[in-house]
Design an enzyme around this catalytic site. Structure first.
Site, PDB file in Angstrom:
ATOM      1  N   LYS A  68     -18.509   8.716  33.644  1.00 61.95           N
ATOM      2  CA  LYS A  68     -18.262   8.371  32.350  1.00 61.95           C
ATOM      3  C   LYS A  68     -17.899   6.835  32.510  1.00 61.95           C
ATOM      4  O   LYS A  68     -16.861   6.648  33.290  1.00 61.95           O
ATOM      5  CB  LYS A  68     -17.254   9.225  32.101  1.00 61.95           C
ATOM      6  CG  LYS A  68     -16.671   8.840  30.379  1.00 61.95           C
ATOM      7  CD  LYS A  68     -15.815   9.955  30.136  1.00 61.95           C
ATOM      8  CE  LYS A  68     -15.163   9.480  28.735  1.00 61.95           C
ATOM      9  NZ  LYS A  68     -16.106   9.644  27.546  1.00 61.95           N
ATOM     10  N   LYS A  71     -25.111   7.760  25.435  1.00 64.11           N
ATOM     11  CA  LYS A  71     -24.082   6.366  25.569  1.00 64.11           C
ATOM     12  C   LYS A  71     -24.543   5.914  26.928  1.00 64.11           C
ATOM     13  O   LYS A  71     -23.866   6.041  27.891  1.00 64.11           O
ATOM     14  CB  LYS A  71     -22.868   6.915  25.683  1.00 64.11           C
ATOM     15  CG  LYS A  71     -21.812   5.435  25.805  1.00 64.11           C
ATOM     16  CD  LYS A  71     -20.244   6.204  26.041  1.00 64.11           C
ATOM     17  CE  LYS A  71     -19.305   4.974  25.822  1.00 64.11           C
ATOM     18  NZ  LYS A  71     -17.972   5.405  26.133  1.00 64.11           N
ATOM     19  N   LYS A 124     -11.398  -2.630  26.653  1.00 60.25           N
ATOM     20  CA  LYS A 124     -12.401  -1.984  27.350  1.00 60.25           C
ATOM     21  C   LYS A 124     -13.590  -1.861  26.825  1.00 60.25           C
ATOM     22  O   LYS A 124     -13.696  -1.026  25.432  1.00 60.25           O
ATOM     23  CB  LYS A 124     -12.214  -0.599  28.205  1.00 60.25           C
ATOM     24  CG  LYS A 124     -11.088  -1.009  29.387  1.00 60.25           C
ATOM     25  CD  LYS A 124     -10.882   0.258  30.343  1.00 60.25           C
ATOM     26  CE  LYS A 124      -9.961   1.548  29.680  1.00 60.25           C
ATOM     27  NZ  LYS A 124      -9.669   2.445  30.774  1.00 60.25           N
TER      28      LYS A 124
END
Length: 455
Positions: free
Chosen positions: A226, A150, A217
């Site tokens: 993160k 990610k 978000k």
């Protein structure tokens, strides 16, 4: 508006004989915006909610712009979103009148779709059939959207493909189909392309259904942290279809139920009691509504539990989409879990890390006298009934202390810790937890629950 009131307070506190403040409205007349003093008579035209405050002093002139930003987005529960007879995937983001005009347009319909690779393997053929049946010009981009990758590389890949597709950012929203990582990454890409391109979220996991899909978000991981890169840009629509859960493994259902339990503990005793009584059945049936008229009880449980989870989440998010207010009940379970989740990646799923955080905080709340022993026991038994972890060996006291110090640093010097004060009730506490309470809670948590990790 809060910003306007804050600015007026600033003016009154800083007023002096050497400066002069004037507030101007903005009015559009025949395509041109003009400013007019509030004391003057407004010209006929389109009045903006924005204002310009002008301050003249011996040092010169300064201007302060107060411009309210309003986002409108739809969260739609629907069945069989990939059925070609269902308009939601193409037009669910539009109002009824707007969609009528768009559908009657002779211009070819085009859509760019980003889909998680696993979801594409399971549902890709249905997505293709949907667009083929609707005669849509489409591009489908399958990507490996996992927590481990990610990052900005995925965002860049999406942006390159979107650019090649020559998307019309005004009328062709990007569609994201997948779990929370997919929705976060696509949301960030959409917020960057042409400074903001509309996008639609179609969550396929329970976690993303009740959490990532309904807020504003977006984000990717960065510098071992993160979601350290991101934006606040909501989708134009989120399409919620529980039928996707049928192909999820049980662990992924448990993972999502952690976020449902979070909302139950924070603000809805009825949802907690439903999960306490029916959680195991909901887990094993993957929150599917039974079509049989003789089994309406289960249908009610599945529908009611997800509806309440969405409603309570929206209640907390809608007034604070940009997180200007750092006191957020939805942060329960998110003080320790980000550090834990990234440290053991990919051993724990997001909801599992959140639940371990919540379990520890339940012990903190009990140690502070906010929960009775019976309430603490009921919460932990509910968690175990949902097959969620309640302890982890890597969640050390040192990690807890580090996480709380980081929280203090990034929350304007206040801990802002949501803690349950009963079943379905919570408060936000600002002071740092006393070391003796933290240590005692940690020791009891470990003594009582460490054995559960080996089962």
């Amino acid at each position: 508006m809060w910003e306007t009131e804050k600015y007026r307070e600033h003016l009154s506190n800083n007023n002096s004989s050497h400066s002069r403040q004037t507030e101007f409205n903005l009015v559009q007349v025949k395509g041109t915006w003009i400013r007019q003093s509030e004391k003057g008579q407004l010209a006929e035209g389109k009045l903006s909610e924005a204002k310009i405050h002008e301050n003249k002093s011996e040092h010169g002139v300064s201007w302060t712009v107060v411009s309210p930003i309003v986002f409108t987005y739809r969260v739609i529960q629907c069945k069989n979103v990939l059925d070609p007879s269902n308009d939601a995937l193409l037009w669910g983001h539009l109002g009824e009148e707007e969609s009528k005009g768009t559908i009657s347009n002779s211009k070819p319909v085009r859509r760019f779709v980003v889909i998680d690779e696993t979801v594409h393997h399971l549902y890709g053929s249905q997505v293709i059939q949907y667009f083929e049946a609707r005669e849509v010009v489409y591009k489908i981009l399958p990507l490996p959207t996992t927590e481990e990758n990610k990052g900005m590389e995925l965002v860049t890949k999406i942006l390159e493909e979107v650019h090649e597709f020559c998307i019309d950012r005004r009328s062709e929203p990007i569609i994201a189909i997948g779990g929370g990582v997919c929705l976060d990454v696509v949301g960030l890409a959409a917020s960057l392309y042409r400074r903001r391109t509309p996008y639609i979220r179609v969550p396929t996991t329970l976690l993303s259904y009740v959490d990532a899909s309904v807020g504003a978000k977006t984000g990717v991981n960065f510098a071992s942290g993160k979601n350290k890169l991101g934006s606040y840009v909501p989708p134009v629509a989120t399409l919620l279809d529980r039928s996707f859960f049928q192909t999820l493994p049980p662990r992924q259902i448990s993972n999502g139920m952690a976020e449902m339990l979070k909302m139950a503990l924070m603000k809805h005793r009825g949802l907690f009691e439903l999960l306490e009584a029916e959680g195991r059945k909901l887990l094993h049936t993957k929150l599917q509504s039974c079509e049989s008229n003789n089994s309406s009880e289960h249908e009610d449980c599945a529908t009611t539990s997800t509806r309440i989870a969405i409603e309570t989440m929206l209640e907390e998010l809608a007034p604070n989409l940009w997180e200007d207010d750092l006191d957020r009940l939805v942060d329960f379970g998110h003080l320790i879990s980000p550090e834990l989740e990234m440290r053991v990646l990919p051993a724990l799923l997001h909801g599992e890390a959140v639940n371990i955080d919540m379990a520890f905080m339940v012990y903190v709340a009990h140690q502070r006298g906010l929960l009775t022993a019976d309430e603490k026991g009921r919460i932990i038994r509910c968690m175990l009934g949902l097959e969620l972890p309640v302890w982890h060996q890597d969640c050390t006291l040192a990690l807890v202390q580090k996480s709380l110090k980081e929280r203090l640093k990034h929350s304007a010097g206040s801990l802002r810790m949501p803690l349950p004060t009963g079943l379905g009730h919570a408060e936000i506490f600002h002071d740092m937890i006393e070391d003796n309470i933290l240590c005692q809670a940690y020791q009891k948590w470990t003594d009582e629950l460490a054995s559960s990790a080996n089962k």
